[in-house]
Motif scaffolding. Structure first.
Motif, short mmCIF file in Angstrom:
data_model
loop_
_atom_site.label_atom_id
_atom_site.label_comp_id
_atom_site.label_asym_id
_atom_site.label_seq_id
_atom_site.Cartn_x
_atom_site.Cartn_y
_atom_site.Cartn_z
N ASN A 148 0.66 -1.15 0.09
CA ASN A 148 0.02 -0.11 0.10
C ASN A 148 0.79 1.30 -0.09
O ASN A 148 1.57 1.58 1.02
CB ASN A 148 -0.77 -0.11 1.26
N THR A 149 1.15 1.84 -1.19
CA THR A 149 1.99 2.94 -1.24
C THR A 149 1.50 4.17 -0.55
O THR A 149 1.98 5.18 -0.45
CB THR A 149 2.33 3.45 -2.70
N GLY A 150 0.15 4.26 0.15
CA GLY A 150 -0.22 5.27 0.75
C GLY A 150 0.05 4.99 2.41
O GLY A 150 -0.26 5.94 3.28
N ARG A 151 1.14 4.06 2.67
CA ARG A 151 1.43 4.09 3.92
C ARG A 151 2.90 3.97 4.14
O ARG A 151 3.49 3.25 3.10
CB ARG A 151 0.82 2.61 4.63
N VAL A 152 3.55 4.36 5.17
CA VAL A 152 4.89 4.40 5.53
C VAL A 152 4.91 3.35 6.75
O VAL A 152 4.14 3.53 7.68
CB VAL A 152 5.61 5.90 5.81
N ARG A 153 5.86 2.41 6.55
CA ARG A 153 6.09 1.45 7.50
C ARG A 153 7.42 1.67 8.32
O ARG A 153 8.40 1.84 7.75
CB ARG A 153 6.03 0.05 7.14
N LEU A 154 7.42 1.41 9.88
CA LEU A 154 8.68 1.55 10.34
C LEU A 154 8.68 0.26 11.07
O LEU A 154 7.79 -0.23 11.96
CB LEU A 154 8.47 2.65 11.44
N SER A 155 9.79 -0.53 10.80
CA SER A 155 9.56 -1.96 11.28
C SER A 155 9.87 -2.01 12.80
O SER A 155 10.42 -1.11 13.35
CB SER A 155 10.74 -2.75 10.56
N ARG A 156 9.26 -3.24 13.36
CA ARG A 156 9.78 -3.26 14.71
C ARG A 156 11.36 -3.38 15.19
O ARG A 156 11.64 -2.69 16.15
CB ARG A 156 8.99 -4.81 15.26
N GLU A 157 12.07 -3.67 14.35
CA GLU A 157 13.34 -3.85 14.38
C GLU A 157 13.86 -2.44 14.35
O GLU A 157 14.91 -2.14 15.21
CB GLU A 157 14.30 -4.73 13.30
N SER A 158 13.41 -1.53 13.72
CA SER A 158 13.95 -0.05 13.52
C SER A 158 13.50 0.46 14.72
O SER A 158 14.30 1.20 15.20
CB SER A 158 13.46 0.52 12.31
N ILE A 159 12.21 0.21 15.39
CA ILE A 159 11.90 0.87 16.68
C ILE A 159 12.94 0.36 17.82
O ILE A 159 13.25 1.42 18.51
CB ILE A 159 10.54 0.36 16.80
N LYS A 160 12.95 -0.80 17.79
CA LYS A 160 13.76 -1.48 18.93
C LYS A 160 15.23 -0.74 18.77
O LYS A 160 15.89 -0.34 19.97
CB LYS A 160 13.92 -2.63 18.93
N SER A 161 15.91 -0.57 17.87
CA SER A 161 17.22 0.04 17.53
C SER A 161 17.45 1.57 17.93
O SER A 161 18.21 1.94 18.39
CB SER A 161 17.73 -0.25 15.91
N TYR A 162 16.06 2.22 17.46
CA TYR A 162 16.19 3.63 17.93
C TYR A 162 15.95 3.76 19.40
O TYR A 162 16.53 4.49 20.01
CB TYR A 162 14.76 4.07 17.18
N ILE A 163 14.95 2.96 20.04
CA ILE A 163 15.13 2.94 21.49
C ILE A 163 16.29 2.61 22.09
O ILE A 163 16.79 3.46 22.98
CB ILE A 163 13.88 1.96 21.97
N LYS A 164 16.91 1.72 21.78
CA LYS A 164 18.33 1.19 22.02
C LYS A 164 19.43 2.32 21.95
O LYS A 164 20.15 2.72 23.11
CB LYS A 164 18.79 -0.05 21.58
N ARG A 165 19.52 3.09 20.83
CA ARG A 165 20.21 4.27 20.76
C ARG A 165 20.05 5.28 21.62
O ARG A 165 20.86 6.21 22.10
CB ARG A 165 20.20 4.85 19.34
N LYS A 166 18.74 5.65 21.89
CA LYS A 166 18.22 6.94 22.64
C LYS A 166 18.30 6.51 24.28
O LYS A 166 18.00 7.38 24.81
CB LYS A 166 16.95 7.32 22.23
N THR A 167 18.55 5.50 24.59
CA THR A 167 18.49 5.16 25.98
C THR A 167 19.76 4.32 26.40
O THR A 167 20.50 3.87 25.63
CB THR A 167 17.38 4.03 26.30
N TRP A 168 20.12 4.34 27.55
CA TRP A 168 21.38 3.45 27.96
C TRP A 168 20.92 2.44 29.15
O TRP A 168 19.96 2.86 29.95
CB TRP A 168 22.32 4.52 28.59
N ASN A 169 21.41 1.47 29.16
CA ASN A 169 21.27 0.54 30.17
C ASN A 169 21.59 0.72 31.48
O ASN A 169 22.81 0.95 31.62
CB ASN A 169 21.65 -1.08 29.38
N VAL A 170 20.89 0.80 32.47
CA VAL A 170 21.37 0.81 33.94
C VAL A 170 20.68 -0.27 34.70
O VAL A 170 19.48 -0.49 34.79
CB VAL A 170 20.92 2.18 34.48
N GLY A 171 21.52 -0.96 35.16
CA GLY A 171 21.01 -2.32 35.90
C GLY A 171 19.95 -3.24 35.11
O GLY A 171 19.30 -3.50 35.68
N GLY A 172 20.15 -3.23 33.85
CA GLY A 172 19.09 -4.31 33.08
C GLY A 172 18.26 -3.45 32.52
O GLY A 172 17.47 -3.97 31.89
N GLU A 173 17.96 -2.11 32.98
CA GLU A 173 16.58 -1.44 32.50
C GLU A 173 17.19 -0.32 31.56
O GLU A 173 18.32 0.29 31.93
CB GLU A 173 16.02 -0.97 33.58
#
Length: 176
Positions: A148-173
């Motif tokens: 559907n060319t009327g939709r832009v999709r952000l993959s789950r993997e891209s989302i997880k990678s973004y979250i990982k880049r924007k946060t840091w791991n402190v005690g497993g969190e």
């Protein structure tokens, strides 16, 4: 500039909305104000107005729509938004990913309905705007949905990678 007058008018409309003959802000009012604020380089103010409009249900970006596999999912429907409003909505979504208590799924693809550009004067506006926003501001290569060319999709993997880049791991969190 004119954005100051537009903001003052919007605020005066909001301040009298509970009176009998009050004029209330609507989608067009908010969209026009956000365009003026973007042109005036007032991103924080624009984001604040957008979030207020969502809270007041003047703007409702989330819709339940059928995905390619036939299942229904929550999608951000931007196709009636101006480019400035669409960018603010996407930024707001990306911010919400960093705060998991806000009810946004971090474990599934995110789908943004941008339309196919049939009402654009020359060519589609939202698709390239949103793809560029993901690439330039968030370092993510979102993709046009192949079904559907009327939709832009952000993959789950891209989302997880973004979250990982924007946060840091402190005690497993992960923290911001």
């Amino acid at each position: 500039g004119a954005w100051v007058e537009a903001l003052q008018l919007y605020e005066s409309i909001r301040s009298v909305r509970n009176t009998k003959n009050a004029v209330t802000p609507n989608f067009i009012t908010v969209n026009s104000l956000l365009i003026a604020l973007e042109n005036a380089n007032q991103p924080e103010l624009a984001e604040s107005i957008y979030k207020e409009a969502v809270k007041d249900k003047i703007v409702s970006p989330w819709k339940r729509r059928q995905d390619n596999d036939g299942r229904f999912m929550k999608m951000m429907d931007l196709h009636k938004f101006s480019a400035p409003m669409a960018k603010i909505a996407v930024r707001s979504y990306m911010d919400s990913l960093l705060f998991p208590s806000r009810g946004v799924s971090r474990n599934a693809d995110a789908v943004f309905i941008v339309g196919k550009g049939k009402r654009s004067e020359v060519r589609p506006v939202l698709t390239p705007t949103i793809l560029r926003l993901f690439r330039e501001e968030f370092g993510i290569d979102a993709m046009i949905d192949k079904n559907n060319t009327g939709r832009v999709r952000l993959s789950r993997e891209s989302i997880k990678s973004y979250i990982k880049r924007k946060t840091w791991n402190v005690g497993g969190e992960h923290t911001i």
